[in-house]
Design a protein around this motif. Sequence first.
Motif, mmCIF file in Angstrom:
data_model
loop_
_atom_site.group_PDB
_atom_site.id
_atom_site.type_symbol
_atom_site.label_atom_id
_atom_site.label_comp_id
_atom_site.label_asym_id
_atom_site.label_seq_id
_atom_site.Cartn_x
_atom_site.Cartn_y
_atom_site.Cartn_z
ATOM 1 N N GLY A 187 0.790 -1.219 0.000
ATOM 2 C CA GLY A 187 0.000 0.000 0.000
ATOM 3 C C GLY A 187 0.820 1.265 0.000
ATOM 4 N N ASP A 188 2.120 1.173 0.214
ATOM 5 C CA ASP A 188 2.986 2.348 0.199
ATOM 6 C C ASP A 188 3.073 2.893 -1.220
ATOM 7 O OD1 ASP A 188 5.362 4.073 0.209
ATOM 8 O OD2 ASP A 188 5.732 3.260 2.199
ATOM 9 N N ARG B 48 -3.839 -4.626 4.919
ATOM 10 C CA ARG B 48 -4.187 -5.237 3.644
ATOM 11 C C ARG B 48 -4.832 -4.194 2.755
ATOM 12 N NH1 ARG B 48 -7.874 -10.563 3.650
ATOM 13 N NH2 ARG B 48 -6.097 -11.258 4.929
ATOM 14 N N THR B 49 -4.392 -4.129 1.518
ATOM 15 C CA THR B 49 -4.973 -3.201 0.558
ATOM 16 C C THR B 49 -6.201 -3.813 -0.103
ATOM 17 O OG1 THR B 49 -3.550 -4.035 -1.206
ATOM 18 C CG2 THR B 49 -2.716 -2.185 0.096
ATOM 19 N N GLU C 187 -7.799 4.014 3.414
ATOM 20 C CA GLU C 187 -6.856 2.903 3.366
ATOM 21 C C GLU C 187 -5.463 3.350 3.780
ATOM 22 O OE1 GLU C 187 -6.840 -0.093 -0.013
ATOM 23 O OE2 GLU C 187 -5.018 1.037 -0.456
ATOM 24 N N ASP C 188 -5.040 4.511 3.282
ATOM 25 C CA ASP C 188 -3.709 5.006 3.621
ATOM 26 C C ASP C 188 -3.629 5.429 5.082
ATOM 27 O OD1 ASP C 188 -1.024 5.744 2.712
ATOM 28 O OD2 ASP C 188 -1.662 7.790 3.104
ATOM 29 N N THR C 189 -4.710 5.991 5.609
ATOM 30 C CA THR C 189 -4.728 6.375 7.020
ATOM 31 C C THR C 189 -4.605 5.153 7.920
ATOM 32 O OG1 THR C 189 -6.069 8.326 6.528
ATOM 33 C CG2 THR C 189 -6.065 7.543 8.794
ATOM 34 N N VAL C 190 -5.344 4.104 7.600
ATOM 35 C CA VAL C 190 -5.251 2.865 8.382
ATOM 36 C C VAL C 190 -3.832 2.309 8.335
ATOM 37 C CG1 VAL C 190 -6.001 0.458 8.434
ATOM 38 C CG2 VAL C 190 -7.681 2.276 8.204
ATOM 39 N N ARG C 191 -3.221 2.341 7.167
ATOM 40 C CA ARG C 191 -1.856 1.832 7.045
ATOM 41 C C ARG C 191 -0.891 2.644 7.896
ATOM 42 N NH1 ARG C 191 2.641 2.739 4.202
ATOM 43 N NH2 ARG C 191 1.752 4.589 3.262
ATOM 44 N N ASP D 135 -8.142 -5.071 13.000
ATOM 45 C CA ASP D 135 -8.751 -5.888 11.957
ATOM 46 C C ASP D 135 -8.541 -5.228 10.598
ATOM 47 O OD1 ASP D 135 -10.199 -7.815 10.613
ATOM 48 O OD2 ASP D 135 -12.150 -6.933 11.109
ATOM 49 N N PRO D 136 -7.314 -5.207 10.077
ATOM 50 C CA PRO D 136 -7.094 -4.585 8.765
ATOM 51 C C PRO D 136 -7.757 -5.348 7.627
ATOM 52 C CG PRO D 136 -5.101 -5.685 9.516
ATOM 53 C CD PRO D 136 -6.070 -5.723 10.663
#
Length: 697
Positions: A293-294, A329-330, A542-546, A582-583
């Motif tokens: 996801g980076d 996970r993306t 998604e990026d914030t969660v990562r 829980d990603p």
Amino acid sequence: MPEPAPPAVAKQKRPPKHNERLPAEQDSVASVAVDVPLPHLDRPFDYRVPVQLDEAAVVGARVRVRFAGRVVDGYVLARSDTTEHDGRLQWLEKVVSPEPVLSPELAALCRTVADRYAGTLADVLRLALPPRHARVEKETVAPDTATEHADRGSGPVPPPAPDDGSGWAAYPRGPAFLEALVAHRPAHGVWQALPGEDWARRLAEAARATLAAGRGAVIVVPDRRDLDRLHAACVEVVGEEQVAALAADLGPAERYRRWLAVSRGRARLAIGTRAAAFAPVSDPGLLAVWDDGDDSHTEPRAPYPHTRDVLIARAHGSGAALLVAGTTRTAEAEVLVRSGWAHPIAAERSTVREHAPRVTAIGEDERQLLRDPTARAARIPSVAFEAARAALGAGRPVLVQVPRRGYLPAIACAQCREPARCRHCHGPLGIPAGTEDVPAPPTCRWCGRPATNYRCPACASPRVRATVVGAGRTAEELGRAFPQTVVRSSGGGATILETVDAAPAIVVATPGAEPVADGGYGAALLLDGAALLARPELRAAEDTVRRWFAAAKLVRPGPEGGRVVVVAESNLPAVQALIRWDPAGHAGAELDARTELGLPPAVRMAALDGDPEALRDLVDTTRLPADADVLGPVELPPGTRLPGADERTERAERILVRVPRPVGRELARALQEAQAVRGARREREPVRVLLDPHDPL
């Protein structure tokens, strides 16, 4: 009786005279990939091989050929005795190097990537092959030393013992994945690493299982910090002679030296950043990407491929196992799992709870709001200060994650809230760090001009307010709040710290620059959560969660361990994913939402950027699939730089074209043909084509 006839004497060919060119006796035709990035010339061209270059012009060699009246670079793709060209063939001018740098497998992979992203083979070859360094290529090693080095590099690697304590046992499907690597089975997995997991060692153990089975491995990471950590683990587990670390900052000589070690088979484990996905490992058995996801995995040059997709294409072509790994996970990885092409590799929920830290959000407890009624409006509420004080009192460091670097990177009018912009280039204004006596004036973040006499163009007010607070200002505020505590900064213009001691300190870091604390952090404060989630981007959640998970995994685990405070409302899905750790659930919900809205990766999408007239011409000349949906055009921000343009343009638009996933190849082929037509017509206005862009919005 007649006398026997004398034996026939073979007719010897005369050697060529000076500057005379005679064709090679066998395979006198070379198919060459010419280094010309014009779309309408994206195909191999046949050249005649002179006898003088017969031995050197091997498949994969770098050559020089005459093309359109000038001499250009190229690569030999194949040798044969026939050609489909009706006219007279040109001769190979020169073999730059007989080193076979472009194997048939690598050439096929580059062609696949070019076709998937509607690009040209020449562009992909520039990404896959490093520039030649003649001195390194000519380096020779004494025969005895060379044999010894080859034996060390290509010798057998002892397989891991059954009771070696491998961390893969914490994942129910982990041991089965290692067994598949040893058995040469093309297993595909999406690995969700536990919080605090030594992910580098787990990947090194997977590489050891692959090398023990006699095959090679490729592991790609986002940046240099991750590469250094992975390299140390691989050297410890596999051995230094087996590993080649590839990165752009090595310098041309060292980079080419390590690349040749992989190409020549002396190193069978290639690790590195983005370009390492094309590492010429022979017979790869494992292809792995960490933290897909980076956005560093997205190539910023045409045709803009993503590391994950390159490795997926390589796994299809070579039959290698694939591992998409990360703490989160993306949505793209979730597509692989739902389709059944890949299997999830995750720990049991009870194991996750044992390793995860305690997470607190704003508003999850009514008593919290009673004690601090301003918690929802405060940037650093009292619950965050309490967690920091408790950790510092226990002698542990505190991590503070700030999403923006700088001091006050974004400002707006204090009266009407109109974003402040530069009068010269319309770039955003920010306030850099000044001094206590002389505050810094607003400065443009694009052109660097100071706006000393700024007035809002909407209401003429001279007053401004901060809309985003950077890491510099945050460190200053925390230094005043904790005057007896050391405040350190990592990233955001400051030196990036690798590690910090297990001593009371406040570490202010931007995402990706969080140092590892000895024994773990006592607390982590994740600031500006609402601003992160409110960004008008497809991957904002998604990026914030990562980013949150990357910081939270550095905190001491367990109920009695550290504490994570995320400054955002507890009822938000991203916050709930962090609280429950829980990603995978968040990735599933994200994919469901994008499927309902018709957004990638539920569909294939192309973003077309360029001059409005050039865009309309491209869309009109493209034979789009019947079920293609054309969206736009919309204006791009002023100052957008297009490929091939000498300067930033003030007039550019974007058109989006989306199709169902099964029609993605047809869309890419249609865009390739349309770009070829524009290239043949020598259109001057460039149009950028991005297939599956990281952020189409």
